[in-house]
Design a protein around this motif. Structure first.
Motif, PDB file in Angstrom:
ATOM      1  N   LEU A  31       0.755  -1.238   0.059  1.00 26.72           N
ATOM      2  CA  LEU A  31      -0.168   0.040  -0.067  1.00 26.72           C
ATOM      3  C   LEU A  31       1.000   1.130   0.046  1.00 26.72           C
ATOM      4  O   LEU A  31       2.058   1.314   0.734  1.00 26.72           O
ATOM      5  N   SER A  32       0.275   2.407  -0.790  1.00 30.12           N
ATOM      6  CA  SER A  32       1.059   3.516  -0.780  1.00 30.12           C
ATOM      7  C   SER A  32       0.055   4.634  -0.394  1.00 30.12           C
ATOM      8  O   SER A  32      -1.030   4.577  -0.376  1.00 30.12           O
ATOM      9  N   CYS A  33       0.677   5.659   0.380  1.00 27.45           N
ATOM     10  CA  CYS A  33      -0.187   6.931   0.662  1.00 27.45           C
ATOM     11  C   CYS A  33       0.779   8.185   0.336  1.00 27.45           C
ATOM     12  O   CYS A  33       1.793   8.089   0.872  1.00 27.45           O
ATOM     13  N   VAL A  34      -0.008   8.950  -0.082  1.00 25.09           N
ATOM     14  CA  VAL A  34       0.617  10.100  -0.365  1.00 25.09           C
ATOM     15  C   VAL A  34      -0.103  11.377   0.319  1.00 25.09           C
ATOM     16  O   VAL A  34      -1.276  11.499  -0.025  1.00 25.09           O
ATOM     17  N   VAL A  35       0.734  12.234   1.123  1.00 24.80           N
ATOM     18  CA  VAL A  35       0.164  13.313   1.859  1.00 24.80           C
ATOM     19  C   VAL A  35       0.480  14.560   1.210  1.00 24.80           C
ATOM     20  O   VAL A  35       1.691  14.768   0.852  1.00 24.80           O
TER      21      VAL A  35
END
Length: 115
Positions: free
Chosen positions: A20-24
């Motif tokens: 999983l990836s998450c960009v903020v």
């Protein structure tokens, strides 16, 4: 305004892996202890992994030894490598900072482990 976007989920058989990836965006990411959360059907959201600004990690007992959290401050991103997935890992996965108040939650990403 802070935006959180998760990606990388999907359908997988038990024993499989997902990343999983998450960009903020909209905030100074490297000042935040980051966490991955999940919400299983009919259950409350729970914190499963933490990566602090000091580089320390911590995991829920249910995922310890199978999940690995990492982050890239230059990309304002946090990742969750999930190995040896089990049916009970099924749920919506979210990332957010660990302290309250949380940023506005993203839509989350669905992970489904089926046999």
């Amino acid at each position: 305004q802070v935006h959180v976007v998760e990606s990388g989920g999907g359908l997988v058989q038990p024993g499989g892996s997902l990343r999983l990836s998450c960009v903020v965006s909209g905030v100074t990411f490297n000042r935040a202890d980051m966490g991955w959360y999940r919400q299983a059907p009919g259950k409350e959201r729970e914190l499963v992994a933490i990566f602090t600004i000091f580089g320390r990690t911590n995991y829920a007992d249910s995922v310890k030894g199978r999940f690995t959290i990492s982050r890239n401050n230059a990309k304002q991103s946090v990742y969750l490598q999930m190995n040896n997935l089990l049916p009970e890992d099924t749920g919506l996965y979210y990332c957010n900072r660990v302290i309250s108040p949380h940023w506005d939650w993203g839509q989350g990403i669905q992970v489904t482990v089926f046999s």
